[in-house]
Design an enzyme around this catalytic site. Structure first.
Site, short mmCIF file in Angstrom:
data_model
loop_
_atom_site.label_atom_id
_atom_site.label_comp_id
_atom_site.label_asym_id
_atom_site.label_seq_id
_atom_site.Cartn_x
_atom_site.Cartn_y
_atom_site.Cartn_z
N ASN A 188 -3.19 4.68 4.91
CA ASN A 188 -4.15 2.55 5.57
C ASN A 188 -2.94 1.57 5.18
OD1 ASN A 188 -3.21 3.37 2.75
ND2 ASN A 188 -5.44 2.96 1.88
N TYR B 228 1.28 8.51 -8.15
CA TYR B 228 -0.49 8.92 -7.99
C TYR B 228 -1.24 9.43 -9.43
CZ TYR B 228 -0.26 6.27 -3.99
OH TYR B 228 -0.51 4.71 -3.08
N THR C 291 -9.53 -0.33 0.03
CA THR C 291 -9.40 0.69 -0.45
C THR C 291 -9.78 1.27 0.63
OG1 THR C 291 -8.56 0.76 -2.56
CG2 THR C 291 -8.66 3.15 -1.43
N GLU D 282 5.68 0.02 -11.49
CA GLU D 282 6.01 0.97 -10.11
C GLU D 282 7.96 -0.28 -10.14
OE1 GLU D 282 2.42 -0.58 -8.12
OE2 GLU D 282 1.51 1.17 -9.02
N ARG E 180 -4.96 -4.30 5.83
CA ARG E 180 -5.80 -2.89 6.42
C ARG E 180 -7.00 -2.87 7.06
NH1 ARG E 180 -6.26 -0.82 -0.26
NH2 ARG E 180 -3.90 0.12 -0.07
N LYS F 180 4.01 2.04 3.73
CA LYS F 180 3.49 4.21 3.64
C LYS F 180 3.75 4.65 5.36
CE LYS F 180 -0.63 3.36 0.99
NZ LYS F 180 -1.53 3.99 0.43
N ARG G 21 -3.00 -8.24 -3.11
CA ARG G 21 -3.74 -6.81 -3.63
C ARG G 21 -4.99 -7.94 -1.96
NH1 ARG G 21 -3.86 -1.95 -5.00
NH2 ARG G 21 -5.60 -1.72 -4.70
N HIS H 27 0.90 0.33 0.40
CA HIS H 27 0.33 -0.07 -1.48
C HIS H 27 0.72 -1.13 -1.85
CE1 HIS H 27 0.29 1.53 -5.24
NE2 HIS H 27 1.62 0.61 -5.74
N PHE I 258 -8.81 14.30 -2.69
CA PHE I 258 -8.08 14.07 -1.43
C PHE I 258 -6.12 13.85 -2.14
CE2 PHE I 258 -9.71 10.50 -3.58
CZ PHE I 258 -8.00 9.79 -3.93
N1 UDP Z 1 -7.51 7.57 -1.11
C1 UDP Z 1 -7.76 8.56 0.07
N2 UDP Z 1 -9.04 8.58 -0.48
C2 UDP Z 1 -10.00 7.78 -1.24
C3 UDP Z 1 -9.01 6.64 -1.72
C4 UDP Z 1 -7.64 6.90 -2.03
O1 UDP Z 1 -7.07 8.97 0.45
O2 UDP Z 1 -11.15 8.35 -0.80
C5 UDP Z 1 -5.60 7.15 -0.59
C6 UDP Z 1 -5.39 5.94 -0.01
O3 UDP Z 1 -4.07 6.08 0.83
C7 UDP Z 1 -5.08 4.74 -1.45
C8 UDP Z 1 -4.34 5.49 -1.84
O4 UDP Z 1 -5.29 7.05 -2.12
O5 UDP Z 1 -4.69 3.66 -1.24
C9 UDP Z 1 -4.51 5.30 -3.44
O6 UDP Z 1 -6.02 4.98 -4.24
P1 UDP Z 1 -6.22 3.61 -4.75
O7 UDP Z 1 -7.98 3.97 -5.30
O8 UDP Z 1 -4.82 3.66 -6.10
O9 UDP Z 1 -6.53 2.77 -4.40
P2 UDP Z 1 -5.48 1.58 -3.51
O10 UDP Z 1 -4.92 1.25 -4.65
O11 UDP Z 1 -4.25 1.83 -2.57
O12 UDP Z 1 -6.27 0.38 -2.81
MG MG Z 2 -4.38 2.06 -6.89
#
Ligand code: UDP
Ligand code: MG
Length: 132
Positions: free
Chosen positions: A112, A49, A91, A126, A102, A9, A85, A115, A57
Site C-alpha cells: 500500500n 511492526y 489501511t 519512529e 492508497r 515502501k 494519515r 507508512h 500477515f
Molecule cells: N497489513 C497487511 N494486512 C492487513 C493489515 C495490514 O498486510 O490486514 C500491512 C500493510 O502494509 C499495513 C501494515 O501492515 O500498512 C501495517 O498495518 P497497520 O494496521 O499499522 O496499518 P497502517 O498504519 O499502515 O495503515
Molecule cells: Mg500503523
C-alpha cells in the site's frame, strides 16, 4: 508544529511513484525536514511492526518491507500526524477512497505504498528510530 515519520515502501520505488507521492506532501505545504533512501533490515522491520507480530500477515509484511529500498521522510507542519494519515487513506484497500495516496495508487492491503506515524507517541519513537 508537529513532526511525523513517513516511509515510501518498496513498491513505491519499484513503481516509480516516489516523486508523485512527495509532490502531494509538498502541495499540502508540509515541510520536508529530512529525507533519505535506505533498505530496512529484517530486524528493523520486525521492530517497526512489533505491534503486529501475532498477525497472520506479519512474516509477509516483513518480507515486503525488506524487499527493496525505501524512502524515509521527516515531515513537519501543523497537525502533520493526523493530516498525513488522512492523505494516506485507510489501511484496508477497499476503504481507501480516491483522492488519498492508497486510494489512488494501491490495489493491495499489504502493498500500500506508504507508512505514516499514527499518533504523537509513535511519531516520536519512529522519528528517533529512523532519524535519531
Ligand atoms: N497489513 C497487511 N494486512 C492487513 C493489515 C495490514 O498486510 O490486514 C500491512 C500493510 O502494509 C499495513 C501494515 O501492515 O500498512 C501495517 O498495518 P497497520 O494496521 O499499522 O496499518 P497502517 O498504519 O499502515 O495503515
Ligand atoms: Mg500503523
Amino acid at each position: 508544529m508537529e513532526q511525523t515519520l513517513v516511509i515510501i515502501k518498496p513498491d513505491g520505488l519499484r513503481r516509480k511513484l516516489v516523486g508523485r507521492i512527495i509532490q502531494r506532501f509538498e502541495e499540502k505545504n508540509l515541510t520536508i525536514r529530512e529525507m533519505y533512501q535506505g533498505v530496512m533490515t529484517e530486524e528493523i522491520a520486525q521492530e517497526h511492526y512489533a505491534h503486529l507480530k501475532d498477525k497472520p500477515f506479519f512474516a509477509n509484511l516483513v518480507a515486503y518491507m525488506t524487499s527493496g529500498p525505501v524512502v524515509f521522510l521527516l515531515l513537519e507542519g501543523p497537525d502533520a500526524i493526523l493530516l498525513v494519515r488522512q492523505m494516506l487513506g485507510a489501511t484496508n484497500v477497499l476503504h481507501a477512497v480516491p483522492g488519498t495516496i492508497r486510494g489512488d495508487f494501491a490495489c493491495s492491503t499489504t502493498e500500500n505504498l506508504v507508512h505514516a506515524s499514527d499518533c504523537q507517541e509513535n511519531a516520536a519513537i519512529e522519528i528517533q528510530r529512523f532519524f535519531g
